[in-house]
Design a protein around this motif. Structure first.
Motif, mmCIF file in Angstrom:
data_model
loop_
_atom_site.group_PDB
_atom_site.id
_atom_site.type_symbol
_atom_site.label_atom_id
_atom_site.label_comp_id
_atom_site.label_asym_id
_atom_site.label_seq_id
_atom_site.Cartn_x
_atom_site.Cartn_y
_atom_site.Cartn_z
ATOM 1 N N ASN A 1 41.644 6.804 37.590
ATOM 2 C CA ASN A 1 41.981 6.683 36.170
ATOM 3 C C ASN A 1 41.210 7.739 35.379
ATOM 4 O O ASN A 1 40.463 8.530 35.950
ATOM 5 N N HIS B 1 36.305 -2.818 20.079
ATOM 6 C CA HIS B 1 35.914 -3.280 21.416
ATOM 7 C C HIS B 1 35.544 -4.758 21.445
ATOM 8 O O HIS B 1 35.593 -5.384 22.509
ATOM 9 N N GLU C 1 46.216 3.174 25.668
ATOM 10 C CA GLU C 1 45.607 1.957 26.244
ATOM 11 C C GLU C 1 46.560 1.275 27.212
ATOM 12 O O GLU C 1 46.153 0.810 28.280
ATOM 13 N N LYS C 2 47.839 1.224 26.865
ATOM 14 C CA LYS C 2 48.811 0.584 27.758
ATOM 15 C C LYS C 2 48.929 1.364 29.064
ATOM 16 O O LYS C 2 48.956 0.773 30.150
ATOM 17 N N THR D 1 45.750 0.873 31.091
ATOM 18 C CA THR D 1 45.696 -0.484 31.650
ATOM 19 C C THR D 1 46.658 -0.624 32.813
ATOM 20 O O THR D 1 46.321 -1.215 33.848
ATOM 21 N N ASP D 2 47.869 -0.101 32.653
ATOM 22 C CA ASP D 2 48.849 -0.147 33.749
ATOM 23 C C ASP D 2 48.347 0.614 34.968
ATOM 24 O O ASP D 2 48.524 0.166 36.101
ATOM 25 N N ASP E 1 45.225 1.114 35.751
ATOM 26 C CA ASP E 1 44.135 0.334 36.322
ATOM 27 C C ASP E 1 44.668 -0.810 37.182
ATOM 28 O O ASP E 1 44.147 -1.087 38.274
ATOM 29 N N MET E 2 45.716 -1.470 36.687
ATOM 30 C CA MET E 2 46.342 -2.546 37.462
ATOM 31 C C MET E 2 46.943 -2.003 38.751
ATOM 32 O O MET E 2 46.846 -2.633 39.820
#
Length: 422
Positions: free
Chosen positions: A31, A121, A180-181, A184-185, A187-188
């Motif tokens: 990432n 945060h 951010e989306k 996050t995706d 990271d998942m």
């Protein structure tokens, strides 16, 4: 029209970190890093300030605060500080009557951005904070500029109450939301890959234990019998020892298959004659086919068929396919395996056909998957390895099969490019 063009350009600059992230990290197994945030933010800030929108010479408006907030949120305080330093130096270089006002605004907006970042945060309403940041970046500069230059604000009131809020509010909301989306995706996805690796390790361990336990249990049983029966006849003792040796050899073969899967495929390749290699494999496998009452039939072109491959890997994968075809015919009468090769444009196609037991749709679907085998005593590693080698050569495998009628594998491999000097 010029103001709309400037608006769209600034919105593009504000979304550049997301665009660069999507492009750079799309196929990577990591990432984003703080270094990436710093570099992309500095590039976007530079471009935004270079092509800033303005309605009066010397007074510039861009998405500097949007980029600053983004850098603080995803890079941290130090990255934000470096970005502010870039702004100060570049704004001094650009100069103009609005320089002092711009510096004053930054001295107010930087600590406000740090505060908003801290709130971002800590709260679950992150996008609400992003909207608030966009509104603050529109209102406070307008207020400070009105205190210093009320005539300028009143002259260009429409620009400052419509264009600038869209610059900041839409820019910061879209950038934070999209980045951010995506992060996050990603990271998942990385966590999913990690869990798959852990699951694969578990499957390897379970499969290895299962495969090795049976022969070891057999050896252990015979050793116990030999120890208990001290007066065992020599011929019986020799038979038990022979069986134990065969089981140890089987264990060694299983371990060798697992080790071969763990080794990376070699990058060392040479131009080989696939027709000659297939003839050599057929010659080696003919005794094995005869032992299983299977006829091995070979049809290869008389001229060389050249492709770039590792000779040992190519021979091993051909042996794997031929061995599986022979074993599929071993339980039927008049079993036969046909090996046929021909060129098709820039490809060479190898057909390996048998008239054996065949496979159903579920078996075909899982074929080549790691640790899946249609044989009771197989590990499935042979075909998995062969598929891996073929893919590394940019080749493909297709298979057609019918239950109780047979199976045909078609290997399609790219031919070696012709030597222009030849």
């Amino acid at each position: 029209m010029a103001q709309i063009k400037d608006l769209l350009l600034q919105l593009f600059f504000s979304l550049m970190p997301f665009v660069l992230y999507s492009f750079y990290y799309r196929d990577r197994d990591t990432n984003y890093t703080k270094k990436f945030i710093l570099i992309t933010s500095m590039i976007c800030l530079f471009l935004s300030m270079t092509f800033a929108s303005s309605v009066e010479k010397g007074i510039q408006f861009d998405v500097r605060y949007v980029i600053l907030f983004f850098a603080l949120v995803f890079g941290g305080f130090r990255i934000g500080l470096l970005l502010m330093l870039e702004f100060v130096l570049y704004r001094l270089y650009l100069g103009g009557p609005g320089t002092s006002s711009a510096m004053g605004m930054m001295m107010v907006m930087f600590p406000l951005s740090v505060l908003l970042c801290s709130v971002y945060h800590r709260t679950s309403q992150k996008y609400l904070v992003a909207v608030m940041a966009g509104l603050c970046y529109s209102f406070f500069p307008l207020l400070l500029l009105y205190i210093n230059r009320p005539d300028y604000i009143l002259t260009h009131l429409t620009y400052h109450i419509l264009i600038i809020p869209v610059h900041n509010s839409v820019g910061v909301l879209l950038l934070i939301y999209l980045f951010e989306k995506s992060a996050t995706d990603k990271d998942m996805y990385l966590r999913y890959l990690q869990s798959e690796k852990i699951e694969a390790v578990g499957q390897v361990a379970a499969s290895l234990v299962h495969e090795v336990r049976n022969p070891l249990t057999t050896v252990l049983g015979f050793l116990k019998l030999i120890r208990q029966d001290q007066a065992m006849p020599p011929e019986k003792l020799h038979r038990f020892i022979d069986i134990s040796i065969e089981e140890v050899k089987r264990t060694e073969a299983i371990l060798s298959e697992y080790l071969s899967m763990s080794k990376p495929l070699t990058q060392k390749r040479e131009v080989i004659d696939l027709a000659h290699e297939l003839e050599a494999v057929a010659e080696v496998m003919t005794p094995y086919a005869t032992m299983n009452n299977v006829s091995l039939i070979l049809h290869v072109p008389s001229e060389p068929v050249r492709l770039s491959a590792n000779r040992a890997e190519m021979k091993q994968l051909l042996v794997n396919f031929v061995k599986n075809a022979v074993e599929a015919c071993s339980a039927i009468q008049k079993g036969n395996v046909t090996l046929r090769m021909h060129t098709d444009g820039l490809l060479v196609k190898v057909h390996i056909r048998d008239n054996g037991i065949g496979m159903n749709k579920e078996q075909l679907r899982r074929l080549g998957s790691i640790y899946y085998s249609t044989k009771n005593t197989g590990t499935g590693l042979g075909l998995t390895y062969s598929y891996q080698v073929i893919r590394s050569m940019n080749g493909t495998v297709s298979v057609f099969s019918e239950l109780h009628k047979g199976t045909e594998f078609t290997l399609s491999l790219p031919l070696a490019s012709k030597d222009p000097d030849g």
